[in-house]
Design a protein around this motif. Structure first.
Motif, PDB file in Angstrom:
ATOM      1  N   GLY A   7     -27.300 -43.741  68.111  1.00 43.01           N
ATOM      2  CA  GLY A   7     -28.718 -43.638  68.424  1.00 43.01           C
ATOM      3  C   GLY A   7     -29.255 -42.244  68.204  1.00 43.01           C
ATOM      4  O   GLY A   7     -30.204 -41.818  68.867  1.00 43.01           O
ATOM      5  N   VAL A   8     -28.635 -41.537  67.243  1.00 44.25           N
ATOM      6  CA  VAL A   8     -28.990 -40.149  66.962  1.00 44.25           C
ATOM      7  C   VAL A   8     -29.399 -40.043  65.491  1.00 44.25           C
ATOM      8  O   VAL A   8     -28.559 -40.201  64.603  1.00 44.25           O
ATOM      9  CB  VAL A   8     -27.808 -39.194  67.241  1.00 44.25           C
ATOM     10  N   THR A   9     -30.664 -39.800  65.217  1.00 49.46           N
ATOM     11  CA  THR A   9     -31.126 -39.658  63.845  1.00 49.46           C
ATOM     12  C   THR A   9     -30.959 -38.211  63.396  1.00 49.46           C
ATOM     13  O   THR A   9     -30.639 -37.326  64.194  1.00 49.46           O
ATOM     14  CB  THR A   9     -32.601 -40.057  63.729  1.00 49.46           C
ATOM     15  N   GLU A  10     -31.224 -37.957  62.115  1.00 45.16           N
ATOM     16  CA  GLU A  10     -31.045 -36.601  61.600  1.00 45.16           C
ATOM     17  C   GLU A  10     -32.034 -35.616  62.195  1.00 45.16           C
ATOM     18  O   GLU A  10     -31.789 -34.410  62.183  1.00 45.16           O
ATOM     19  CB  GLU A  10     -31.141 -36.593  60.069  1.00 45.16           C
ATOM     20  N   ASP A  11     -33.152 -36.106  62.720  1.00 49.99           N
ATOM     21  CA  ASP A  11     -34.130 -35.188  63.318  1.00 49.99           C
ATOM     22  C   ASP A  11     -34.143 -35.259  64.844  1.00 49.99           C
ATOM     23  O   ASP A  11     -35.053 -34.758  65.495  1.00 49.99           O
ATOM     24  CB  ASP A  11     -35.534 -35.454  62.768  1.00 49.99           C
ATOM     25  N   THR A  12     -33.101 -35.858  65.445  1.00 49.34           N
ATOM     26  CA  THR A  12     -33.000 -35.873  66.905  1.00 49.34           C
ATOM     27  C   THR A  12     -32.794 -34.451  67.414  1.00 49.34           C
ATOM     28  O   THR A  12     -31.837 -33.784  67.013  1.00 49.34           O
ATOM     29  CB  THR A  12     -31.834 -36.757  67.368  1.00 49.34           C
ATOM     30  N   ALA A  15     -31.862 -31.187  69.812  1.00 52.82           N
ATOM     31  CA  ALA A  15     -30.901 -30.851  70.858  1.00 52.82           C
ATOM     32  C   ALA A  15     -31.567 -31.016  72.213  1.00 52.82           C
ATOM     33  O   ALA A  15     -32.741 -30.702  72.394  1.00 52.82           O
ATOM     34  CB  ALA A  15     -30.407 -29.425  70.682  1.00 52.82           C
ATOM     35  N   GLY A  16     -30.814 -31.519  73.167  1.00 53.93           N
ATOM     36  CA  GLY A  16     -31.342 -31.762  74.504  1.00 53.93           C
ATOM     37  C   GLY A  16     -31.695 -33.214  74.743  1.00 53.93           C
ATOM     38  O   GLY A  16     -31.917 -33.613  75.895  1.00 53.93           O
ATOM     39  N   THR A  17     -31.733 -34.033  73.679  1.00 53.50           N
ATOM     40  CA  THR A  17     -32.011 -35.455  73.823  1.00 53.50           C
ATOM     41  C   THR A  17     -30.862 -36.133  74.554  1.00 53.50           C
ATOM     42  O   THR A  17     -29.688 -35.862  74.294  1.00 53.50           O
ATOM     43  CB  THR A  17     -32.195 -36.109  72.442  1.00 53.50           C
ATOM     44  N   PHE A  53     -25.894 -30.865  69.368  1.00 56.73           N
ATOM     45  CA  PHE A  53     -25.904 -30.414  67.973  1.00 56.73           C
ATOM     46  C   PHE A  53     -26.144 -31.618  67.086  1.00 56.73           C
ATOM     47  O   PHE A  53     -25.587 -32.694  67.317  1.00 56.73           O
ATOM     48  CB  PHE A  53     -24.563 -29.773  67.609  1.00 56.73           C
ATOM     49  N   ARG A  54     -26.980 -31.435  66.063  1.00 57.10           N
ATOM     50  CA  ARG A  54     -27.181 -32.504  65.091  1.00 57.10           C
ATOM     51  C   ARG A  54     -27.652 -31.920  63.768  1.00 57.10           C
ATOM     52  O   ARG A  54     -28.656 -31.210  63.710  1.00 57.10           O
ATOM     53  CB  ARG A  54     -28.223 -33.515  65.594  1.00 57.10           C
ATOM     54  N   ASN A  55     -26.896 -32.166  62.715  1.00 53.51           N
ATOM     55  CA  ASN A  55     -27.358 -31.926  61.359  1.00 53.51           C
ATOM     56  C   ASN A  55     -26.716 -32.998  60.486  1.00 53.51           C
ATOM     57  O   ASN A  55     -26.018 -33.885  60.995  1.00 53.51           O
ATOM     58  CB  ASN A  55     -27.075 -30.483  60.904  1.00 53.51           C
TER      59      ASN A  55
END
Length: 242
Positions: free
Chosen positions: A162-167, A169-171, A184-186
């Protein structure tokens, strides 16, 4: 053809120099993976058969290994850590330099090592900020199935989390029945943090390898095999869905 490389990073962190030093030298698996601690002296033996070439706690530590065992693409590997106090020792400035010689496929090897360095050092800061002083009670790392080498494999992992590329940090997300924060997300990596664990997802399909997962579990009753079984089953399931 053999060619030298150097990957250097600098950052500040809300941890004392002693805490940073311990993270770099204890080998517990709090942010990287478990490994033998270095012999605490210059000239001693370091992890993976390396030599300790600098030992000056808590300021400077360097280890170096030639003819890197098990890595045919690399013949020299050196890690250099410099730590300086900030704010009267309440915080620390860190310089990390990874250097050596890649033997083959230099551009791909360097790109992978450089991007992994950023994620590993982010995980270090997460560990120091949220778990410093807590022992790692269980560590697990494993790869996905052959299908996770596909070009779009890591995107599939993100969708399943449930994590997209533009999610950002902190979600907050819920995975495996636990509440987690996306730290972290990239396109290459995803980091999740729970109250008791750091869960790392590696999009190594970008470099021709399977997607990887590591779990750094700090819960007092954590069980590495149980963590691996649960997350390996989840990861395999991502790539068995129609």
């Amino acid at each position: 053809m053999s060619k030298e490389f150097e990957i250097a990073r600098e950052f500040e962190v809300d941890a004392t120099p002693e805490q940073v030093w311990d993270a770099f030298t204890s080998g517990t698996g709090g942010w990287l993976w478990p490994m033998e601690a270095p012999e605490p002296r210059e000239g001693g033996t370091g992890p993976f058969g390396s030599d300790v070439t600098v030992w000056d706690p808590p300021h400077r530590y360097t280890n170096r290994v030639e003819n890197v065992e098990g890595i045919s693409e690399q013949t020299l590997n050196q890690l250099d850590y410099t730590i300086e106090p900030r704010d009267e020792g309440r915080r620390a400035w860190v310089r990390y330099v990874h250097s050596g010689i890649f033997v083959d496929d230099w551009d791909n090897q360097y790109d992978g090592a450089s991007k992994h360095t950023d994620f590993y050092l982010h995980t270090l800061r997460q560990y120091l900020t949220h778990f410093a002083g807590r022992p790692v009670t269980a560590f697990a790392t494993f790869d996905g199935p052959e299908a996770s080498k596909a070009p779009d494999a890591f995107a599939a992992v993100g969708r399943a989390l449930g994590v997209t590329e533009d999610t950002p940090a902190g979600t907050r997300v819920t995975v495996q029945g636990a509440d987690a924060v996306v730290d972290f997300r990239n396109p290459y990596f995803i980091g999740l943090r729970t109250d008791d664990a750091l869960i790392r997802f590696f999009g190594r399909n970008h470099w021709g390898a399977p997607v990887g997962v590591s779990v750094h579990d700090f819960a007092p009753d954590a069980d590495a095999k149980a963590d691996e079984t649960a997350w390996q089953g989840w990861l395999n399931g991502v790539f068995s869905r129609p």
